[in-house]
Design a protein around this motif. Structure first.
Motif, mmCIF file in Angstrom:
data_model
loop_
_atom_site.group_PDB
_atom_site.id
_atom_site.type_symbol
_atom_site.label_atom_id
_atom_site.label_comp_id
_atom_site.label_asym_id
_atom_site.label_seq_id
_atom_site.Cartn_x
_atom_site.Cartn_y
_atom_site.Cartn_z
ATOM 1 N N ALA A 71 0.829 -1.209 0.000
ATOM 2 C CA ALA A 71 0.000 0.000 0.000
ATOM 3 C C ALA A 71 0.859 1.253 0.000
ATOM 4 N N ASP A 72 1.948 1.244 0.752
ATOM 5 C CA ASP A 72 2.855 2.397 0.784
ATOM 6 C C ASP A 72 3.486 2.639 -0.586
ATOM 7 N N ILE A 73 3.824 1.556 -1.277
ATOM 8 C CA ILE A 73 4.394 1.701 -2.623
ATOM 9 C C ILE A 73 3.362 2.299 -3.567
ATOM 10 N N MET A 74 2.133 1.786 -3.501
ATOM 11 C CA MET A 74 1.068 2.297 -4.364
ATOM 12 C C MET A 74 0.711 3.742 -4.042
ATOM 13 N N ASP A 75 0.967 4.136 -2.794
ATOM 14 C CA ASP A 75 0.597 5.489 -2.363
ATOM 15 C C ASP A 75 1.696 6.508 -2.625
ATOM 16 N N SER A 76 2.848 6.044 -3.093
ATOM 17 C CA SER A 76 3.965 6.964 -3.350
ATOM 18 C C SER A 76 3.785 7.630 -4.713
ATOM 19 N N GLY A 77 4.570 8.659 -4.960
ATOM 20 C CA GLY A 77 4.497 9.348 -6.247
ATOM 21 C C GLY A 77 3.421 10.415 -6.270
ATOM 22 N N ILE A 78 3.334 11.090 -7.398
ATOM 23 C CA ILE A 78 2.421 12.217 -7.528
ATOM 24 C C ILE A 78 0.966 11.767 -7.488
ATOM 25 N N SER A 79 0.681 10.585 -8.043
ATOM 26 C CA SER A 79 -0.705 10.102 -8.034
ATOM 27 C C SER A 79 -1.182 9.850 -6.612
ATOM 28 N N GLY A 80 -0.319 9.254 -5.810
ATOM 29 C CA GLY A 80 -0.682 9.016 -4.419
ATOM 30 C C GLY A 80 -0.887 10.317 -3.673
ATOM 31 N N ALA A 81 -0.017 11.295 -3.944
ATOM 32 C CA ALA A 81 -0.157 12.592 -3.288
ATOM 33 C C ALA A 81 -1.475 13.264 -3.664
ATOM 34 N N MET A 82 -1.852 13.150 -4.916
ATOM 35 C CA MET A 82 -3.107 13.739 -5.366
ATOM 36 C C MET A 82 -4.303 13.053 -4.712
ATOM 37 N N ARG A 83 -4.229 11.739 -4.568
ATOM 38 C CA ARG A 83 -5.325 11.017 -3.918
ATOM 39 C C ARG A 83 -5.441 11.409 -2.446
ATOM 40 N N ARG A 84 -4.298 11.539 -1.776
ATOM 41 C CA ARG A 84 -4.335 11.950 -0.367
ATOM 42 C C ARG A 84 -4.879 13.361 -0.229
ATOM 43 N N LEU A 85 -4.479 14.241 -1.163
ATOM 44 C CA LEU A 85 -4.971 15.615 -1.131
ATOM 45 C C LEU A 85 -6.488 15.653 -1.292
ATOM 46 N N LYS A 86 -7.008 14.815 -2.184
ATOM 47 C CA LYS A 86 -8.450 14.746 -2.386
ATOM 48 C C LYS A 86 -9.159 14.313 -1.106
ATOM 49 N N SER A 87 -8.605 13.294 -0.438
ATOM 50 C CA SER A 87 -9.215 12.810 0.797
ATOM 51 C C SER A 87 -9.165 13.867 1.894
ATOM 52 N N GLN A 88 -8.029 14.552 2.006
ATOM 53 C CA GLN A 88 -7.890 15.590 3.020
ATOM 54 C C GLN A 88 -8.817 16.764 2.730
ATOM 55 N N ALA A 89 -8.987 17.088 1.441
ATOM 56 C CA ALA A 89 -9.885 18.176 1.070
ATOM 57 C C ALA A 89 -11.323 17.844 1.467
ATOM 58 N N GLU A 90 -11.699 16.587 1.287
ATOM 59 C CA GLU A 90 -13.058 16.200 1.695
ATOM 60 C C GLU A 90 -13.198 16.294 3.206
ATOM 61 N N GLY A 91 -12.137 15.916 3.938
ATOM 62 C CA GLY A 91 -12.185 16.024 5.393
ATOM 63 C C GLY A 91 -12.397 17.461 5.843
ATOM 64 N N VAL A 92 -11.687 18.395 5.194
ATOM 65 C CA VAL A 92 -11.857 19.815 5.526
ATOM 66 C C VAL A 92 -13.268 20.273 5.174
ATOM 67 N N ALA A 93 -13.770 19.830 4.014
ATOM 68 C CA ALA A 93 -15.121 20.216 3.585
ATOM 69 C C ALA A 93 -16.174 19.703 4.563
ATOM 70 N N ILE A 94 -15.995 18.479 5.050
ATOM 71 C CA ILE A 94 -16.949 17.922 6.016
ATOM 72 C C ILE A 94 -16.932 18.732 7.311
ATOM 73 N N GLU A 95 -15.725 19.076 7.764
ATOM 74 C CA GLU A 95 -15.612 19.867 8.999
ATOM 75 C C GLU A 95 -16.237 21.249 8.823
ATOM 76 N N LEU A 96 -15.948 21.892 7.668
ATOM 77 C CA LEU A 96 -16.524 23.215 7.399
ATOM 78 C C LEU A 96 -18.039 23.118 7.254
ATOM 79 N N GLY A 97 -18.493 22.103 6.533
ATOM 80 C CA GLY A 97 -19.930 21.926 6.367
ATOM 81 C C GLY A 97 -20.635 21.706 7.690
ATOM 82 N N GLY A 98 -19.997 20.957 8.600
ATOM 83 C CA GLY A 98 -20.584 20.731 9.913
ATOM 84 C C GLY A 98 -20.772 22.025 10.693
ATOM 85 N N SER A 99 -19.820 22.957 10.546
ATOM 86 C CA SER A 99 -19.942 24.237 11.247
ATOM 87 C C SER A 99 -20.990 25.147 10.618
#
Length: 462
Positions: free
Chosen positions: A296-324
């Motif tokens: 999983a760590d190998i698959m998560d490395s590189g620019i594609s993995g970074a973009m996927r993590r960014l997408k997940s983190q962005a949704e987390g921020v959106a959920i927190e903001l939406g909750g407020s």
């Protein structure tokens, strides 16, 4: 003579002062107009660059929060989790959604699948992360990964805390042989419970599947054949004894057929002649701890993995903001609902009056635009050139009218009663249709609709 000179001097001074005043007023008007246009540009730029993006961000955050909330409510309904249990599931989804390539909503979807398979809240929390890693490591669908791991745990009576062990074996199998998660998802549910019932451990069963897959056997076929083999062995001896009989036989096909029947003899032949490879695979699976995370760590490395993590983190921020923002949004929705309820309770007469008033208000904008255009045209007419043109035109028209109607015009000049009546009618028209009267009439109509009046009793004649 001196008086005439004084009057002339006064005219010159007064005229000069008026010219200076006019210049000052025009300069002030230009400054105000310039300031107004500057404010308009600033307001438009702020609306375009700040207000609209903030509104769009808020709407997106509320939408994201609503979708996540709905996913978690499905988990709650299926799992039966309440209170602290539900909060632990939600917090787990948010945590993994912010730290993995999967969004919180996707984690909630996995929790739902596990709940459908009968997992408790604790079992869901214990197995979720390892399943996420398995899906990431193998590229297999998240929900299907959860289903195969959960069904395998159930088939072999393993605890949910052992989900990491199962995931590691599946990841190792899919990376070391011709079998993949898709084939495991088909074959394992077919044979897993039977293998467990006759004492075949998961490592050995998975190794047998790897050998059969290497020889080109389809997933559904290997699951069916292995189940048939295990059923027959329940009355015909151990697995090892059966493999020895086939391997040492001079007629392997007949021996395999006698042991496992016509449907499963082919799988028996393959396994009997590849026992060393099966044992090698089995040993690899026993030593597979940590494989899932490593892959999983190998698959998560590189620019594609970074973009996927960014997408997940962005949704987390959106959920927190939406909750407020939800409390404010709920108040807005409550206000709209109350307004709609108030409207539905009005009688038909009041509704019709309100609709008519709304149409009048809606027409103010277009009316102002038309009046503005007329004002611009009028301002051109009252300019020196416009007045000159208007005056010349008026003189020409008047002269032509008098010429064509001289006899009638001459008669009217001597008829004082006609002039008096015309003057009275003009004054009445001006009193009735001047802008102030029209405005007062509209205000009085609105006040009457509200049940009152803008006039003191007896002030206005009916």
């Amino acid at each position: 003579m001196a008086s005439n000179k004084s009057i002339g001097l006064l005219n010159i001074v007064f005229g000069a002062d008026l010219k200076g005043f006019n210049r000052a007023m025009k300069k002030a008007q230009r400054s105000v107009r310039k300031f107004g246009k500057s404010m308009q540009r600033t307001g438009a730029n702020m609306t375009r660059s700040i207000t609209l993006p903030v509104i769009a961000l808020g709407a997106a955050a509320i939408k994201t929060f609503a979708e996540f909330e709905q996913s978690m409510l499905k988990v709650k309904a299926v799992s039966g989790a309440t209170g602290k249990e539900f909060e632990s599931l939600k917090n787990k989804a948010l945590e993994l959604g912010s730290s993995t390539m999967f969004t919180a909503s996707e984690v909630a979807g996995l929790q739902l699948e596990l709940a459908k398979l009968g997992f408790s809240t604790q079992q869901i929390n214990d197995s979720t992360e390892s399943i996420l890693q398995l899906s990431q490591a193998t590229g297999h669908d998240l929900a299907q990964s959860g289903e195969i791991v959960a069904s395998t745990l159930n088939s072999f009576n393993m605890a949910a805390s052992e989900s990491t062990k199962v995931a590691d074996m599946f990841a190792k199998a899919s990376s070391s042989a011709a079998i993949d998660m898709e084939k495991l998802s088909v074959a394992m549910p077919t044979v897993g419970a039977t293998a467990s019932a006759v004492g075949i451990p998961l490592e050995e069963l998975s190794a047998q599947m790897m050998v059969l897959a290497d020889r080109g056997m389809e997933a559904s076929t290997m699951g069916t054949h292995l189940r048939k083999i295990f059923v027959e062995l329940a009355t015909k001896g151990s697995y090892e004894d059966a493999m020895d009989k086939i391997r040492n036989s001079t007629d392997q096909v007949t021996t395999a057929t006698n042991l496992f029947g016509k449907r499963a003899f082919a799988a028996g032949l393959i396994l009997a002649n590849n026992t060393s490879q099966t044992k090698l695979y089995e040993q690899q699976l026993k030593n597979s701890a940590g494989t899932t995370k490593e892959m999983a760590d190998i698959m998560d490395s590189g620019i594609s993995g970074a973009m996927r993590r960014l997408k997940s983190q962005a949704e987390g921020v959106a959920i927190e903001l939406g909750g407020s923002l939800i409390p404010l949004f709920e108040k807005l929705l409550t206000g709209i609902q109350n307004l709609m309820r108030w409207w539905s309770e009005l009688n038909d007469t009041t509704k019709n009056t309100a609709t008519a008033f709304a149409l009048v208000v809606a027409g103010i904008g277009p009316m102002l635009s038309v009046l503005g255009s007329l004002t611009v045209a009028f301002s051109a007419l009252v300019s020196p050139i416009g007045l000159t043109v208007l005056a010349i035109t008026g003189i020409v028209v008047a002269f032509d009218y008098v010429k064509e109607n001289w006899e009638a015009f001459k008669e009217r000049l001597g008829d004082w009663s006609w002039w008096r009546n015309a003057l009275i009618q003009a004054l009445q028209w001006l009193m009735q249709y001047n802008p102030l009267s029209l405005l007062l009439d509209e205000l009085e109509s609105f006040a009457n609709w509200l049940g009152g009046s803008i006039y003191v009793e007896g002030e206005r004649n009916p």
